[in-house]
Design a protein around this motif. Structure first.
Motif, PDB file in Angstrom:
ATOM      1  N   GLY A  47      50.377  44.780  41.605  1.00  0.00           N
ATOM      2  CA  GLY A  47      49.307  43.891  42.019  1.00  0.00           C
ATOM      3  C   GLY A  47      47.896  44.397  41.741  1.00  0.00           C
ATOM      4  N   GLN A  48      47.777  45.529  41.090  1.00  0.00           N
ATOM      5  CA  GLN A  48      46.472  46.119  40.770  1.00  0.00           C
ATOM      6  C   GLN A  48      46.263  46.095  39.255  1.00  0.00           C
ATOM      7  N   VAL A  49      45.064  45.734  38.802  1.00  0.00           N
ATOM      8  CA  VAL A  49      44.769  45.756  37.375  1.00  0.00           C
ATOM      9  C   VAL A  49      44.630  47.215  36.942  1.00  0.00           C
ATOM     10  N   VAL A  50      45.443  47.597  35.957  1.00  0.00           N
ATOM     11  CA  VAL A  50      45.452  48.990  35.495  1.00  0.00           C
ATOM     12  C   VAL A  50      45.039  49.133  34.032  1.00  0.00           C
ATOM     13  N   GLY A  51      44.762  48.010  33.389  1.00  0.00           N
ATOM     14  CA  GLY A  51      44.356  48.073  31.992  1.00  0.00           C
ATOM     15  C   GLY A  51      44.260  46.696  31.382  1.00  0.00           C
ATOM     16  N   SER A 112      36.783  38.711  25.663  1.00  0.00           N
ATOM     17  CA  SER A 112      36.874  38.299  27.062  1.00  0.00           C
ATOM     18  C   SER A 112      36.721  39.516  27.963  1.00  0.00           C
ATOM     19  N   ILE A 113      36.335  39.241  29.199  1.00  0.00           N
ATOM     20  CA  ILE A 113      36.099  40.305  30.166  1.00  0.00           C
ATOM     21  C   ILE A 113      36.806  39.943  31.468  1.00  0.00           C
ATOM     22  N   ILE A 114      37.503  40.905  32.014  1.00  0.00           N
ATOM     23  CA  ILE A 114      38.201  40.748  33.280  1.00  0.00           C
ATOM     24  C   ILE A 114      37.171  40.635  34.402  1.00  0.00           C
ATOM     25  N   VAL A 115      37.451  39.780  35.387  1.00  0.00           N
ATOM     26  CA  VAL A 115      36.571  39.615  36.543  1.00  0.00           C
ATOM     27  C   VAL A 115      37.314  40.122  37.783  1.00  0.00           C
ATOM     28  N   LEU A 116      36.737  41.131  38.428  1.00  0.00           N
ATOM     29  CA  LEU A 116      37.320  41.718  39.640  1.00  0.00           C
ATOM     30  C   LEU A 116      36.372  41.514  40.807  1.00  0.00           C
ATOM     31  N   ASP A 117      36.936  41.359  41.997  1.00  0.00           N
ATOM     32  CA  ASP A 117      36.088  41.250  43.183  1.00  0.00           C
ATOM     33  C   ASP A 117      35.745  42.644  43.714  1.00  0.00           C
ATOM     34  N   GLY A 118      35.084  42.703  44.861  1.00  0.00           N
ATOM     35  CA  GLY A 118      34.654  43.973  45.429  1.00  0.00           C
ATOM     36  C   GLY A 118      35.791  44.928  45.751  1.00  0.00           C
ATOM     37  N   ALA A 119      36.985  44.383  45.998  1.00  0.00           N
ATOM     38  CA  ALA A 119      38.159  45.204  46.288  1.00  0.00           C
ATOM     39  C   ALA A 119      38.944  45.532  45.025  1.00  0.00           C
ATOM     40  N   ARG A 120      38.345  45.241  43.861  1.00  0.00           N
ATOM     41  CA  ARG A 120      38.958  45.455  42.552  1.00  0.00           C
ATOM     42  C   ARG A 120      40.230  44.626  42.351  1.00  0.00           C
ATOM     43  N   LYS A 121      40.255  43.456  42.965  1.00  0.00           N
ATOM     44  CA  LYS A 121      41.363  42.517  42.767  1.00  0.00           C
ATOM     45  C   LYS A 121      40.968  41.515  41.692  1.00  0.00           C
ATOM     46  N   LEU A 122      41.916  41.146  40.874  1.00  0.00           N
ATOM     47  CA  LEU A 122      41.687  40.189  39.797  1.00  0.00           C
ATOM     48  C   LEU A 122      41.386  38.816  40.365  1.00  0.00           C
ATOM     49  N   VAL A 123      40.225  38.259  39.978  1.00  0.00           N
ATOM     50  CA  VAL A 123      39.859  36.916  40.426  1.00  0.00           C
ATOM     51  C   VAL A 123      39.611  35.967  39.262  1.00  0.00           C
ATOM     52  N   GLY A 124      39.583  36.499  38.030  1.00  0.00           N
ATOM     53  CA  GLY A 124      39.354  35.633  36.885  1.00  0.00           C
ATOM     54  C   GLY A 124      39.181  36.406  35.603  1.00  0.00           C
TER      55      GLY A 124
END
Length: 141
Positions: A47-51, A112-124
């Motif tokens: 559940g965590q973005v690692v790359g 493209s660029i990954i969008v993470l929130d403050g908790a480093r969770k994928l949001v877009g």
């Protein structure tokens, strides 16, 4: 001139992001690329973005020097995404301005660029097409 330059990623990003898992093999990844017509996927593990993994990462597996023996196609395609992905990746937050995104895309030549929130969770994810659509939507003629 362009109102989009004041806009943020949150208003233009794709929220329903398809991801790839670390333990997926390259054959399955190539089928995903073909099916979805994407150029990259965020890679998740637990559940965590690692790359991030791109079509170019698959091509790099086939880049050998004349002094190296080229492995068979099935052997290369059985490698796991976790072995070929880029573990260091650029990301932005939903409140990043589109001007900053544009600057990053041009400077690093990325699509493209990954969008993470403050908790480093994928949001877009925000892609070149999203930035172009924002420019077009907010341009003053």
């Amino acid at each position: 001139m362009y109102k989009s330059l004041e806009q943020t990623v949150g208003g233009y990003m794709t929220r329903n992001v398809r991801t790839a898992q670390c333990d997926l093999d390259l054959l399955e990844l190539s089928e995903m690329f073909e099916r979805d017509d994407f150029n990259s996927y965020p890679v998740e593990d637990d559940g965590q973005v690692v790359g991030i993994v791109t079509k170019f990462d698959i091509l790099k597996c086939f880049a050998f020097t004349p002094s190296q023996m080229l492995p068979r196609y099935p052997d290369l395609m059985s490698r796991k995404i976790g072995d070929v992905m880029m573990p260091e990746f650029i990301y932005v937050s939903p409140d990043t301005t589109l001007t900053r995104v544009l600057q990053i895309m041009v400077e690093h030549r990325i699509r493209s660029i990954i969008v993470l929130d403050g908790a480093r969770k994928l949001v877009g994810i925000i892609a070149r097409e999203d930035v172009i659509a924002a420019l077009k939507a907010t341009a003053r003629y």
